[in-house]
Write a protein that holds these residues in place. Sequence first.
Motif, PDB file in Angstrom:
ATOM      1  N   MET A   1       0.692  -0.806  -0.140  1.00 32.79           N
ATOM      2  CA  MET A   1      -0.089   0.291   0.121  1.00 32.79           C
ATOM      3  C   MET A   1       0.987   1.897   0.485  1.00 32.79           C
ATOM      4  O   MET A   1       0.556   1.955  -0.627  1.00 32.79           O
ATOM      5  N   LYS A  60      -0.373  -1.855  15.827  1.00 31.54           N
ATOM      6  CA  LYS A  60      -1.430  -2.795  15.232  1.00 31.54           C
ATOM      7  C   LYS A  60      -2.340  -1.482  14.778  1.00 31.54           C
ATOM      8  O   LYS A  60      -3.193  -1.312  13.508  1.00 31.54           O
ATOM      9  N   VAL A  63      -1.308   1.004  12.405  1.00 35.70           N
ATOM     10  CA  VAL A  63      -1.522   0.596  11.151  1.00 35.70           C
ATOM     11  C   VAL A  63      -3.132   1.149  10.113  1.00 35.70           C
ATOM     12  O   VAL A  63      -3.307   1.316   8.676  1.00 35.70           O
ATOM     13  N   GLN A  64      -4.027   0.703  11.041  1.00 41.10           N
ATOM     14  CA  GLN A  64      -5.009   0.890  10.078  1.00 41.10           C
ATOM     15  C   GLN A  64      -5.828   2.369  10.816  1.00 41.10           C
ATOM     16  O   GLN A  64      -6.353   2.311   9.592  1.00 41.10           O
ATOM     17  N   SER A  67      -4.461   3.684   7.387  1.00 42.66           N
ATOM     18  CA  SER A  67      -5.169   2.879   5.819  1.00 42.66           C
ATOM     19  C   SER A  67      -6.762   3.419   6.220  1.00 42.66           C
ATOM     20  O   SER A  67      -6.608   4.287   4.913  1.00 42.66           O
ATOM     21  N   LEU A 100       2.152   5.129   7.829  1.00 46.62           N
ATOM     22  CA  LEU A 100       2.123   3.586   7.604  1.00 46.62           C
ATOM     23  C   LEU A 100       3.804   3.519   6.616  1.00 46.62           C
ATOM     24  O   LEU A 100       4.304   2.981   7.237  1.00 46.62           O
ATOM     25  N   VAL A 104       5.296   0.538   9.886  1.00 47.36           N
ATOM     26  CA  VAL A 104       5.617  -0.332   9.476  1.00 47.36           C
ATOM     27  C   VAL A 104       7.137  -1.374   9.680  1.00 47.36           C
ATOM     28  O   VAL A 104       7.522  -2.691  10.676  1.00 47.36           O
ATOM     29  N   PRO A 161      -5.841  -1.607  -2.143  1.00 42.30           N
ATOM     30  CA  PRO A 161      -4.971  -2.513  -0.777  1.00 42.30           C
ATOM     31  C   PRO A 161      -5.195  -1.097   0.227  1.00 42.30           C
ATOM     32  O   PRO A 161      -4.479  -1.969   0.957  1.00 42.30           O
ATOM     33  N   ALA A 162      -5.489  -0.353   0.094  1.00 39.76           N
ATOM     34  CA  ALA A 162      -5.599   0.731   1.468  1.00 39.76           C
ATOM     35  C   ALA A 162      -6.807  -0.351   2.174  1.00 39.76           C
ATOM     36  O   ALA A 162      -6.735  -0.567   3.868  1.00 39.76           O
ATOM     37  N   LEU A 165      -4.986  -3.975   3.395  1.00 40.87           N
ATOM     38  CA  LEU A 165      -4.570  -3.374   5.224  1.00 40.87           C
ATOM     39  C   LEU A 165      -5.805  -3.354   5.894  1.00 40.87           C
ATOM     40  O   LEU A 165      -5.682  -3.277   7.079  1.00 40.87           O
ATOM     41  N   GLY A 168      -7.513  -6.740   7.466  1.00 38.39           N
ATOM     42  CA  GLY A 168      -6.210  -7.900   7.022  1.00 38.39           C
ATOM     43  C   GLY A 168      -5.332  -7.380   8.659  1.00 38.39           C
ATOM     44  O   GLY A 168      -4.684  -8.607   8.864  1.00 38.39           O
ATOM     45  N   ALA A 169      -5.216  -5.808   8.972  1.00 38.77           N
ATOM     46  CA  ALA A 169      -4.243  -5.751   9.821  1.00 38.77           C
ATOM     47  C   ALA A 169      -4.890  -6.238  11.109  1.00 38.77           C
ATOM     48  O   ALA A 169      -4.252  -5.947  12.320  1.00 38.77           O
TER      49      ALA A 169
END
Length: 473
Positions: A1, A60, A63-64, A67, A100, A104, A161-162, A165, A168-169
């Motif tokens: 992403m 975590k 990251v969300q 996104s 991100l 990451v 992809p955003a 992610l 999926g995160a």
Amino acid sequence: MPIYPSGIIASIITFGRFKAFINNPGNYDTLSGAVVSTFTGGCFFGAALAGWTNDKFGRKRTVQLGSLIALWGCAMQAGANNFACMLIGRIVAGFAIGILSMTVPLYNTEIAPPKIRGFVVGLAQQMIGIGFIVANWVGYGCQFLKNDVQWRLPLGLQLIPAFLLLVGAQWMPFSPRWLLEQGRDEEARAVVYSLHGVSTPEDKAHAEQEFIEMRENIKAEILVRSRSIRDLWATPAMTRRTLVAVGVQVFGQFSGINVLNYFGPTMYKSLGLNDSQSLLVQGIYGAVGPIANFIFITLILDTVGRKKPLMFGAASFVVTYSILSAIVATYPPETSTNHAAQRAGIAMIFMTTIFFSVSFGPVSWTLASEVFPTRTRSIGTSVATCANWAFNVLFSQVSNMAMNNIRWKYYVIFIILNAIDFVIIAFLFPETKGLTLEEMAKLFGDEVDTHDVLGQRHTEKAESDDKQELEHV
């Protein structure tokens, strides 16, 4: 992403329909540079905020958050009805990517075992390369579309992809080191066991040993450190850590790699190729780096360490930019039809991305996040990433104009910068290969030994308990 929005813009700014959308031919170089630099400017501020959110909410959740903001910014770009809306969308998306790009590698550093930490963190660079491959070939294909879909479609694809992610995160574990900082020790132990894949008594013993060492060091750091940014230069050891982390990120920009990524098609045109040929070569160029990067992080990085690849990279860039500048100076594309010289110039650009992929590409993110102690790792990685994006903004704003105005002389700047980098890395950078994150204190000569702090704390507690017992008697 994080890298598709950066990579796709190299193609979009060459599209005729995007030029028509901006509708300012006289200032197009400046405005297209603004499209790139506003994005990277947003990245700077996103990376700065991420230092706080990583400490407050964890890796975590950050990251969300990144996104979610990325979805907003990417939607604004794809649906922009004027240039101002496009710039705001680029800033918002850049803000998300800044979050991100800092989080990451920080997260990967904290969950990776020491023996393969370079490989795990280097995978982020691998995904960056794959993002550029996708972006370059999407851009190449979209050039054949005849209306505004030519640039709206590739920008709209950023949403995929955003979203993946963001969803999926949810299945990512929390960083065990962050959990320990929050006093959630049993959750942290469970995560460490899970990361070790405990299946035998020996596995359990090894995981427990790592957890105990991790917990002792983090609890000790909590006693002697705050979250102030001043801690990054509070002691000579911390100052050295900060300079190394910031330096490796800035030196990565001095490689000129993002000039090639953002303005590759423009550079190929300066070597005599037309628009379609430039986009085709850019697509092939994007595939070279990830192949070299994968071989490097799989077989070499955790064996040879960090310092030697960085020195190799800096020396290599001096050579490739020297040859490239000599080619463009000797065979000006506007007057020369020497196709052999054109091919040699393209080869130097390809060699530059290969050398970057086996040096600064994976190593800069690994080193910048692993040198700090847990209590300052988030803020320290944030500052280092901000430095990266600050120079990214500089180069993305001036490169298009520089290549059109001073031409080959622009490459001389990178020759000089990388020669300086080589000397600094050789004499001032440490080797961190194979060390646990807690062992970095000894490498950098921290004035406070965390084990001594814990021992002193336990002694004081025991003395206090003895005193209370005597008073009771």
